[in-house]
Structure formats: structure tokens, C-alpha cells
Design a protein around this motif. Structure first.
Motif, mmCIF file in Angstrom:
data_model
loop_
_atom_site.group_PDB
_atom_site.id
_atom_site.type_symbol
_atom_site.label_atom_id
_atom_site.label_comp_id
_atom_site.label_asym_id
_atom_site.label_seq_id
_atom_site.Cartn_x
_atom_site.Cartn_y
_atom_site.Cartn_z
ATOM 1 N N ASP A 109 16.692 9.836 101.782
ATOM 2 C CA ASP A 109 17.950 9.386 101.106
ATOM 3 C C ASP A 109 19.225 10.280 100.923
ATOM 4 N N ASN A 110 18.763 11.725 101.173
ATOM 5 C CA ASN A 110 19.877 12.732 101.134
ATOM 6 C C ASN A 110 20.245 13.315 102.230
ATOM 7 N N THR A 178 28.737 4.756 98.295
ATOM 8 C CA THR A 178 27.171 4.302 98.207
ATOM 9 C C THR A 178 26.461 4.456 99.420
ATOM 10 N N LEU A 179 25.456 5.171 99.293
ATOM 11 C CA LEU A 179 24.612 4.864 100.457
ATOM 12 C C LEU A 179 23.136 5.044 100.309
ATOM 13 N N ASP A 184 16.752 1.380 99.555
ATOM 14 C CA ASP A 184 17.802 1.973 99.099
ATOM 15 C C ASP A 184 19.144 1.633 100.013
ATOM 16 N N GLY A 185 18.728 1.151 101.196
ATOM 17 C CA GLY A 185 20.011 0.653 102.199
ATOM 18 C C GLY A 185 20.118 -0.590 101.734
ATOM 19 N N ASN A 206 19.412 1.695 107.915
ATOM 20 C CA ASN A 206 17.943 0.844 108.108
ATOM 21 C C ASN A 206 17.742 0.085 106.893
ATOM 22 N N PRO A 207 18.705 -1.107 106.451
ATOM 23 C CA PRO A 207 18.608 -1.620 105.246
ATOM 24 C C PRO A 207 17.492 -2.946 105.246
ATOM 25 N N MET A 208 16.870 -3.105 104.244
ATOM 26 C CA MET A 208 16.192 -4.445 104.283
ATOM 27 C C MET A 208 17.017 -5.503 104.282
#
Length: 648
Positions: A109-110, A178-179, A184-185, A206-208
Motif C-alpha cells: 500500500d505504500n 486516499t489510496l 485497502d482499494g 486493484n479494489p475489491m
């Protein structure tokens, strides 16, 4: 009692009495304080840990990292980059024991190079119910409504967090972005529902999005049972301290011996877990799934915040979400500037890592660095940095696999303006195991026997569990050489002639199978494959490689609609239609096109018993039966062929 024993008892009693009567020593002062605050005067950032109150009184554990300049002064008028996570905010911001800002942010995430070099304030927060945050955890907590009667959800928690940050972090300029990746997506998408005015940009990677249609839990109704360990560890305890266990080295054996996903879950005590019970209760695409599908939610919301959706072309976990959201919100982008799409040749989350290769594939450059430097950096800066110029970022930035080049497109998939168009083109499964663009249907079919006792492995055995630890190759399975399957008698393999000119596809191939089964239920797995020449001079190991470009599964009981499962009429040719994941690929001259069809993909997906039962997760051993499958030569894949021209 003998005299000696009596004497011993008397002595012991007296000794204990004297010991009890002895004066106690004073407590020795502990050398460990009740609490400790690290101090590092040389650090190039300050770490603050706060509990931010939400509107219902629950407090969320939040880590704030404020950068310092060379003189040790704190940043001024800096934008805030926020990530909300169920994966431990402390761990995501403590990757190093040094006082170096970038070193502490390396990892999940970073995109540390962009965050650090551009001087942003980094904020990472545990979602409610996980790790050090208060409250109750609900997997992908639905928004307030029929599935969530409480007044709080991830959207309100994000709003309240941003509101607190802009009021209590004096070094900020009041602008928040926000990212996040994967779960976390999902959080940056939630932030778009009734967004806070200070939210200036959102980057879901790559979001759920829809766990039933094509992300983590199901694909077109087939259950992704290798995610059982994730469900177990994520929901059994607040801090993921309960770990999945297995005494079997090969996951193929583990899941086959259990018989069904439900039985393996029972053996691990998962009946205690609320989310697992919901999975068992909602195997069809009912209101439980539809009402929390994020693309459907955002289709109803006004578009107020600029969004950059990041998609991986070989995303082994969430291949559905980013594209689905793009389709839902792009029509709302009346100015053409609010919605950006990025597609790279990556596995899940690889865009923040070195991405010069994936498995055996080599791209000739670090595609992850290109994304971060040329796309993400200017995009964030435009909205989070005071006085930053407008970013020169195309509406769609897409990596074209095969040619290994980046494209700047006006939209997706037909993004090359008037110079070209995407033409749906049938590719037929012909007699003689051939592929052709002319319909040579002879009314015949090809057959194989699908035996649930010997399901087709989804990759070479031994099969590793899902994971990212050293030595694990889960992230590469979508680019595995498919020769492992093409040699099996329970896999139909159709191959084209050698191509004499390039064939470019851009979009989602559509499967149109006409097939029959002797059973009353069946799965259909279809793979679109690029077959390399027998010899590849500059990379010999790629000789004859069978590279999957797009592949997916359909649970046959849903052939007439996803909301209700129905038995299949045996021995009757029936149509099965579904979409494969998004592609942007060129089949080069000298290559061939291949299509594989099979009826199991194990143990990634649970086995279809091939006998209709109400709930496949609870199927009994006697339910599993062999079936003869026939695929008729009227079947075809509709390829999104780019007719002419190149991307602008």
C-alpha cells in the motif's frame, strides 16, 4: 502411621509455617515503564499515534507520519495521503527500525517513492474492529441500508477521519487523497459515497468490488475455496493471531481429501465465524451480494471527486473490480477529466513494486516505476499540492502486452479515436481441434470425461497456498505455462494456424459455448492463450510457452441467470455465455492462438459434483459423479479485435 512419616509431616508443616511467617521482601522496581514513547531526534519524520473518534463514539487507531526537512522542521502546507486498512496500521508504517521516512513505508500500500519525495503527510488507519481500533469488524462493511442498520459504515468512518485530520494536523494544507490496494482499494471507493469536501482525489488500486461476480469469493458462481485461510485469519480474531493450519504440503491433496469446502471449513471450526456463515447462506447472487456491489452503489452516486482506477492485467485476486467501477462511473464524467484508468502488466498490487517482469515474462522496463513516476505522481500532485500544474495524464493509460508498450488512450476499450475501432470478432472452436475465424460448424462436437475424483489442477503440483511469503509464487499463477493442462485428456485444446500478421485485442473476450453434459450440473472453464513459437531466440525458455491472456469459470447452474440456480437438463446442447477478464494484447506473427475448455480448476475453485445439489459447498461424497462433456463446433469466443490503427 509409622513414626518416621509422622515426624516428616510435622517437620514439613513447621517448615511451611516458618516460611509463611517470614517477612516479605519489598517489590523490586521494574526496569520497564508502563508505557514508552520512542524519541529519535535524527528522524526525518515525526510519528503520531491517535485514536480518532467516529460519530458513534468508536475510536479508530490512526498513525500519522509528518515529514521533516533537512533542518528538522516539520512540513508546512502538505497534502495528506490516507489509507484505511484491516491489515495493521502499525505494521504498514514500521518497516524499518531507522528514522528514515521512506524505509518505514516500504511495502504493501505504500508507493513510498511518490509519498516521500513529494513531501506528503502519510496517514494509515485500522478500520473499525481490527487491530488497535475499537468497534466491531464486518468484512467489507456494507453501507448503511438493508444490510447495515447501524448509522456507520466505511464511508462515514472515512468522512469522520478526514474531518478530524484537517482540523488537527496543523502541517496540512487541508487537502486529502486516499489510496490503497485490494481491501485497502475498496476503502477509497467507499470514500466517494457522500465524500468529505477536503477529499480531493481517490486512487483505488486493484479494489475489491463485487465478491460474487468476479473478485475474491466467487467467480460467476464458482467458489474460490483457496481463500478459506484468508477468511479464517481475517475474521477469527481482531489481530489475525489465529492462524490457518495444515499438515498437508500440497493444497490439491488438502482440499480433495476434505471433499467439500464446507467440510474443510468445519474441520477448522469456521462455523463460529459470521462471515463464513454468510457465505454458506448466500451462494447465489441475491440481495446480499447485489446490495453491496460497489460498482452498483457508485452508479447511483454523483461524481464529485477525481478518481484514478488502477487495474492489473494479470490480477490473480481482483480481476473484476476496477473495470466494473470504470464502466459504472465513466458515463458521469461529463468533462472527461474526472475519471482515469490505468492498466498495467502486473499481478495484484505489483504497481508499487519492481514490475520489469512477471513470472517468465519480461517487459523491457520497470512498468511499475513508469506508473508511479509518470502517472501517479503528477496526478496526486495536481490535487494535493498547492500550486501544482495540471497533470498530463491520459484518460486511459494502458500497457499493451505482446508488444510491451504503453498507450495513451482517450477511453476504454475503443480508445484510439477515429483511427481504429474495436470489432467483436468470432473465433470458432472447429473440428479437428482447430480455431478459425470462419464458421465451419459441422453439427458435431468434441467430448471428454470430467471426473471430480481427479480434477484438473489450476497449476503444476504441488500447489502452494495463497500467500506472498518468500518462495511462494501465488502472485504468478495467471501467467503459468498452460502446457500442464493442454496435455490432459479431460481438457479440450483448440489451436489456430500460425499467425502471419499481428492480431490486437482490447477489451473483454466473450465466451459463447454450446455444450452438453450427462450430469445435472457442470462448471465450464475457458482459457484464451497465446502460444509462442517453438524457438524464441532472445529468451529460449519461452519456446512453445502457452501464456494465458484471459481465463475464467462459469458455474453451469447459473446459465439462465445468477440470481437462481437451476439443474441442467442432461445430454441437451445448451448455450453458456460469460465474459473473460479485460485484455490489451497483441498476438504476434509466428504465434498461435489457443483455447482450452475444461470442467474443473482445482483447488482454486471447489469441485462441482456434477449432480445438482442445493449447496455445492455442502456436497456429500456420494454427490460427486463422473460426467461426459461435449462442446459443439458452433461454440466460439467473441474477441474484441482492434480493426486498424494504433493508440494515440
Amino acid at each position: 502411621m509409622p513414626a518416621v512419616a509422622t515426624a516428616l509431616l510435622a517437620f514439613s508443616a513447621g517448615a511451611f509455617a516458618r516460611q509463611d511467617a517470614a517477612p516479605k521482601y519489598p517489590d523490586y522496581p521494574s526496569e520497564t515503564p508502563a508505557s514508552f514513547t520512542p524519541v529519535n531526534a535524527d528522524a526525518d519524520f515525526e510519528r503520531r499515534v491517535v485514536m480518532i473518534p467516529m460519530r458513534d463514539g468508536v475510536k479508530l487507531h490512526t498513525v500519522i507520519l509528518v515529514p521533516k526537512n533537512l533542518n528538522g522542521d516539520h512540513a508546512k502546507h502538505a497534502g495528506i495521503v490516507l489509507t484505511r486498512t484491516p491489515y495493521d496500521a502499525d505494521a504498514l508504517t514500521t518497516h524499518s527500525q531507522s528514522g528514515n521516512f521512506a524505509a518505514n513505508l516500504e511495502g504493501y500500500d505504500n508507493p513510498a517513492d511518490v509519498i516521500v519525495e513529494d513531501g506528503y503527510i502519510r496517514v494509515v488507519q485500522d478500520v473499525r474492529g481490527k487491530y488497535h481500533s475499537e468497534g466491531d469488524y464486518v468484512m467489507n462493511r456494507p453501507v448503511h441500508g438493508p444490510l447495515n442498520p447501524t448509522p456507520v459504515d466505511d464511508a462515514t468512518d472515512t468522512y469522520d477521519t478526514i474531518d478530524w485530520l484537517v482540523k488537527h494536523v496543523p502541517e496540512s494544507n487541508g487537502k486529502v487523497g486516499t489510496l490503497g490496494i485490494s481491501y485497502d482499494g475498496f476503502e477509497p471507493l467507499m470514500a466517494l459515497i457522500h465524500p468529505h469536501p477536503a477529499l480531493k482525489v481517490s486512487v483505488p488500486m486493484n479494489p475489491m468490488v463485487d465478491g460474487w461476480m468476479g473478485d475474491d469469493w466467487f467467480h460467476n458462481g464458482a467458489f474460490r475455496q483457496q481463500n478459506l485461510p484468508y477468511i479464517y485469519e481475517q475474521t477469527a480474531t481482531r489481530d489475525n493471531s489465529a492462524k490457518w493450519w495444515s499438515n498437508v504440503q500440497d493444497d490439491y491433496d488438502l482440499y480433495l481429501r476434505a471433499g467439500s469446502a464446507g467440510e474443510l471449513a468445519r474441520q477448522h471450526g469456521m462455523q463460529q465465524l459470521g462471515f463464513w456463515q454468510k457465505m454458506l447462506d448466500h451462494t447465489e447472487y441475491d440481495a446480499f451480494w447485489q446490495d453491496q456491489a460497489v460498482d452498483k452503489l457508485l452508479a447511483k452516486e454523483p461524481l464529485k471527486v477525481p478518481v484514478m482506477l488502477v487495474h492489473s492485467l494479470w490480477d490473480q485476486e481482483d480481476s473484476y473490480g476496477a473495470i466494473a467501477v470504470y464502466k459504472a462511473i465513466k458515463p458521469k464524467d461529463t468533462t472527461g477529466t474526472m475519471v482515469k484508468l490505468v492498466m498495467g502488466p502486473w499481478h495484484h498490487g505489483q504497481e508499487i513494486e519492481d514490475a520489469s517482469s512477471l513470472g517468465a515474462l519480461k517487459f523491457g522496463s520497470d512498468t511499475g516505476r513508469y506508473f508511479r513516476e509518470q502517472v501517479l505522481r503528477p496526478f496526486l500532485a495536481q490535487y494535493l499540492k498547492d500550486g501544482a500544474p495540471k497533470a498530463d495524464v491520459a484518460p486511459v493509460t494502458a500497457f499493451q502486452t505482446g508488444t510491451n508498450r504503453w498507450e495513451r488512450l482517450s477511453n476504454w476499450p475503443a480508445g484510439c479515436g477515429g483511427s481504429c475501432k474495436v470489432k467483436p470478432t468470432p473465433l470458432y472452436l472447429d473440428a479437428g481441434m482447430k480455431l478459425g475465424f470462419e464458421n465451419a460448424d459441422d453439427g458435431d462436437s468434441d467430448a471428454y470425461v470430467s471426473d471430480p475424483a481427479h480434477p484438473v489442477p489450476f497449476r503444476a503440483r504441488p500447489i502452494q497456498p495463497v500467500g506472498y511469503d518468500a518462495g511462494q509464487t501465488w502472485s504468478q499463477w495467471l501467467v503459468d505455462d498452460q502446457r500442464e493442462a493442454s496435455g490432459r485428456t479431460d481438457v479440450l485444446t483448440y489451436t489456430s494456424d500460425v499467425l502471419t500478421s499481428p492480431l490486437t485485442i482490447a477489451g473483454q473476450p466473450q465466451v459463447h459455448l454450446t455444450a452438453s453434459t450427462t450430469g445435472t450440473d457442470s462448471d465450464w472453464v475457458v482459457k484464451l492463450i497465446d502460444v509462442y513459437p517453438d524457438m524464441v531466440g532472445n529468451q529460449p525458455e519461452m519456446g512453445g510457452y502457452q501464456l494465458a491472456v484471459a481465463m475464467d469459470i462459469l458455474r453451469g447452474r447459473y446459465r439462465q441467470g445468477f440470481t437462481e440456480s437451476r439443474p441442467i437438463e442432461p445430454n441437451k446442447p445448451l448455450p453458456y455465455t460469460f465474459a473473460l477478464p479485460t485484455t490489451n494484447h497483441v498476438f504476434l506473427p509466428g504465434h498461435r492462438i489457443m483455447v482450452q475448455v475444461q470442467s474443473s480448476w482445482f483447488p482454486l475453485y471447489d469441485r462441482n459434483p456434477q449432480t445438482f445439489v442445493p449447496n455445492i459447498m455442502l456436497a456429500k461424497p456420494e454427490d460427486f459423479q463422473k460426467a461426459t462433456q461435449k462442446v459443439f463446433h458452433s461454440s466460439y469466443l467473441e474477441l474484441p479485435v482492434v480493426a486498424s490503427g494504433k493508440g494515440s
